[in-house]
Design an enzyme around this catalytic site. Structure first.
Site, PDB file in Angstrom:
ATOM      1  N   LYS A 105      49.969  47.506  33.327  1.00 57.95           N
ATOM      2  CA  LYS A 105      48.602  47.537  33.860  1.00 57.95           C
ATOM      3  C   LYS A 105      47.629  48.152  32.846  1.00 57.95           C
ATOM      4  O   LYS A 105      46.560  47.614  32.603  1.00 57.95           O
ATOM      5  CB  LYS A 105      48.542  48.353  35.166  1.00 57.95           C
ATOM      6  CG  LYS A 105      49.487  47.857  36.258  1.00 57.95           C
ATOM      7  CD  LYS A 105      49.365  48.694  37.522  1.00 57.95           C
ATOM      8  CE  LYS A 105      49.879  50.122  37.365  1.00 57.95           C
ATOM      9  NZ  LYS A 105      51.335  50.288  37.464  1.00 57.95           N
ATOM     10  N   ARG A 128      47.336  52.968  45.771  1.00 58.83           N
ATOM     11  CA  ARG A 128      48.796  53.029  45.762  1.00 58.83           C
ATOM     12  C   ARG A 128      49.365  53.148  47.168  1.00 58.83           C
ATOM     13  O   ARG A 128      50.584  53.242  47.330  1.00 58.83           O
ATOM     14  CB  ARG A 128      49.240  54.250  44.951  1.00 58.83           C
ATOM     15  CG  ARG A 128      49.802  53.912  43.579  1.00 58.83           C
ATOM     16  CD  ARG A 128      50.211  55.226  42.933  1.00 58.83           C
ATOM     17  NE  ARG A 128      51.057  55.069  41.789  1.00 58.83           N
ATOM     18  CZ  ARG A 128      50.637  54.929  40.534  1.00 58.83           C
ATOM     19  NH1 ARG A 128      49.357  54.872  40.254  1.00 58.83           N
ATOM     20  NH2 ARG A 128      51.500  54.840  39.555  1.00 58.83           N
ATOM     21  N   ARG A 145      58.488  53.607  25.613  1.00 55.98           N
ATOM     22  CA  ARG A 145      57.210  54.317  25.629  1.00 55.98           C
ATOM     23  C   ARG A 145      57.443  55.799  25.328  1.00 55.98           C
ATOM     24  O   ARG A 145      56.673  56.416  24.588  1.00 55.98           O
ATOM     25  CB  ARG A 145      56.513  54.131  26.982  1.00 55.98           C
ATOM     26  CG  ARG A 145      55.144  54.796  27.037  1.00 55.98           C
ATOM     27  CD  ARG A 145      54.284  54.262  28.168  1.00 55.98           C
ATOM     28  NE  ARG A 145      54.714  54.757  29.465  1.00 55.98           N
ATOM     29  CZ  ARG A 145      54.149  54.395  30.623  1.00 55.98           C
ATOM     30  NH1 ARG A 145      53.154  53.530  30.633  1.00 55.98           N
ATOM     31  NH2 ARG A 145      54.578  54.879  31.761  1.00 55.98           N
ATOM     32  N   ARG A 203      54.524  61.734  28.008  1.00 56.93           N
ATOM     33  CA  ARG A 203      54.470  61.737  29.475  1.00 56.93           C
ATOM     34  C   ARG A 203      55.771  62.280  30.036  1.00 56.93           C
ATOM     35  O   ARG A 203      56.828  61.686  29.864  1.00 56.93           O
ATOM     36  CB  ARG A 203      54.225  60.312  29.991  1.00 56.93           C
ATOM     37  CG  ARG A 203      52.762  59.903  29.920  1.00 56.93           C
ATOM     38  CD  ARG A 203      52.547  58.548  30.515  1.00 56.93           C
ATOM     39  NE  ARG A 203      52.980  58.461  31.903  1.00 56.93           N
ATOM     40  CZ  ARG A 203      52.607  57.494  32.718  1.00 56.93           C
ATOM     41  NH1 ARG A 203      51.797  56.542  32.312  1.00 56.93           N
ATOM     42  NH2 ARG A 203      53.037  57.460  33.959  1.00 56.93           N
ATOM     43  N   ARG A 261      60.042  56.882  41.072  1.00 57.18           N
ATOM     44  CA  ARG A 261      58.736  56.217  41.125  1.00 57.18           C
ATOM     45  C   ARG A 261      58.885  54.805  41.686  1.00 57.18           C
ATOM     46  O   ARG A 261      58.031  54.320  42.421  1.00 57.18           O
ATOM     47  CB  ARG A 261      58.102  56.175  39.724  1.00 57.18           C
ATOM     48  CG  ARG A 261      57.515  57.525  39.309  1.00 57.18           C
ATOM     49  CD  ARG A 261      57.442  57.668  37.806  1.00 57.18           C
ATOM     50  NE  ARG A 261      56.376  56.902  37.187  1.00 57.18           N
ATOM     51  CZ  ARG A 261      56.331  56.648  35.872  1.00 57.18           C
ATOM     52  NH1 ARG A 261      57.275  57.093  35.064  1.00 57.18           N
ATOM     53  NH2 ARG A 261      55.340  55.958  35.384  1.00 57.18           N
TER      54      ARG A 261
HETATM   55  P1  ADP Z   1      52.263  54.153  35.903  1.00 64.32           P
HETATM   56  O1  ADP Z   1      51.144  53.369  35.312  1.00 64.32           O
HETATM   57  O2  ADP Z   1      53.389  54.355  34.951  1.00 64.32           O
HETATM   58  O3  ADP Z   1      52.687  53.639  37.220  1.00 64.32           O
HETATM   59  P2  ADP Z   1      50.324  56.207  36.391  1.00 64.32           P
HETATM   60  O4  ADP Z   1      49.952  56.727  35.071  1.00 64.32           O
HETATM   61  O5  ADP Z   1      49.419  55.229  37.058  1.00 64.32           O
HETATM   62  O6  ADP Z   1      51.783  55.609  36.256  1.00 64.32           O
HETATM   63  O7  ADP Z   1      50.533  57.402  37.434  1.00 64.32           O
HETATM   64  C1  ADP Z   1      51.395  58.501  37.154  1.00 64.32           C
HETATM   65  C2  ADP Z   1      51.567  59.371  38.404  1.00 64.32           C
HETATM   66  O8  ADP Z   1      50.273  59.840  38.854  1.00 64.32           O
HETATM   67  C3  ADP Z   1      52.145  58.662  39.625  1.00 64.32           C
HETATM   68  O9  ADP Z   1      53.543  58.605  39.589  1.00 64.32           O
HETATM   69  C4  ADP Z   1      51.603  59.562  40.754  1.00 64.32           C
HETATM   70  O10 ADP Z   1      52.314  60.766  40.869  1.00 64.32           O
HETATM   71  C5  ADP Z   1      50.204  59.912  40.277  1.00 64.32           C
HETATM   72  N1  ADP Z   1      49.188  58.942  40.773  1.00 64.32           N
HETATM   73  C6  ADP Z   1      48.435  58.094  40.021  1.00 64.32           C
HETATM   74  N2  ADP Z   1      47.626  57.344  40.794  1.00 64.32           N
HETATM   75  C7  ADP Z   1      47.867  57.714  42.074  1.00 64.32           C
HETATM   76  C8  ADP Z   1      47.375  57.298  43.344  1.00 64.32           C
HETATM   77  N3  ADP Z   1      46.456  56.330  43.451  1.00 64.32           N
HETATM   78  N4  ADP Z   1      47.853  57.908  44.465  1.00 64.32           N
HETATM   79  C9  ADP Z   1      48.768  58.871  44.369  1.00 64.32           C
HETATM   80  N5  ADP Z   1      49.292  59.317  43.216  1.00 64.32           N
HETATM   81  C10 ADP Z   1      48.856  58.750  42.073  1.00 64.32           C
END
Ligand code: ADP
Length: 189
Positions: free
Chosen positions: A13, A88, A127, A135, A146
């Site tokens: 994404k 999410r 990554r 990260r 996740r």
């Molecule tokens: P990825 O793109 O690898 O899925 P992100 O960088 O978007 O991960 O998000 C990392 C973490 O941040 C998630 O695992 C969650 O804990 C938190 N997070 C991000 N966006 C949200 C959201 N919209 N609602 C709840 N938690 C979130």
């Protein structure tokens, strides 16, 4: 144009959002990046969020909805937004509908980047290597959690948008340029 890029962790994404920012001048709203910046700045929210993110769990809907709502009130978002990592949960999707209605703007597309989950473990491992482990949630154990949270809480957002006729799907297993070509086709359709 306002869009959501949707998909499990590691689907690409962020990569695709960055391309759209460069090609179309849209604004990327990545909730993951916003949280990581709160952590880097050692804000109260950042301190709270870090433990949750490192455990592969979701930060609360209230916090995330407040964060996106505040960000969407900035003028630059009028150029069109790419939501990356939000919504999410179905509650976040419902709140987003309210924010769009309040601002008199429309959601044009929700694009699901579909991937083979076994491949995500390699991607996240790569990554972690490329970024020197920047990260702390980029490892196999946290990824498993996740993904489980993705299936339980996030995947139900897909039928929510399919019912509204907004959902399209692209194959996320191709190379970066072929995925972005498919996304461009959807945006231009
Ligand atoms: P990825 O793109 O690898 O899925 P992100 O960088 O978007 O991960 O998000 C990392 C973490 O941040 C998630 O695992 C969650 O804990 C938190 N997070 C991000 N966006 C949200 C959201 N919209 N609602 C709840 N938690 C979130």
């Amino acid at each position: 144009m306002n869009i959501i890029l949707f998909g499990p962790p590691g689907a690409g994404k962020g990569t695709q959002a960055t391309k759209l920012v460069a090609d179309r001048g849209m604004v990327q709203l990545s909730t993951g990046d916003m949280l990581r910046s709160a952590i880097a700045n050692k804000t109260e929210l950042g301190l709270k969020a870090k433990a949750i993110m490192d455990a592969g769990e979701l930060v609360s809907d209230d916090i995330m909805i407040g964060m996106i709502s505040e960000r969407m009130s900035h003028d630059d978002c009028k150029a069109g937004v790419i939501l990356d990592g939000f919504p999410r949960t179905v509650a976040q999707a419902e709140a987003l509908d309210g924010m769009f209605a309040e601002r008199g703007i429309t959601l044009d597309h929700v694009i699901e980047i579909a991937v083979d989950e076994a491949a995500l473990f390699d991607r996240i491992e790569n990554r972690a290597k490329e970024t020197g482990g920047a990260r702390s949630d980029d490892n196999a154990d946290v990824l498993r959690q996740r993904l489980s949270v993705y299936h339980e809480n996030t995947a139900p957002v897909l039928p929510y948008y399919a019912d509204k006729g907004l959902l399209s799907r692209v194959d996320g297993m191709g190379d970066i340029s072929s995925v972005s070509h498919h996304i461009e086709q959807i945006l231009d359709s």
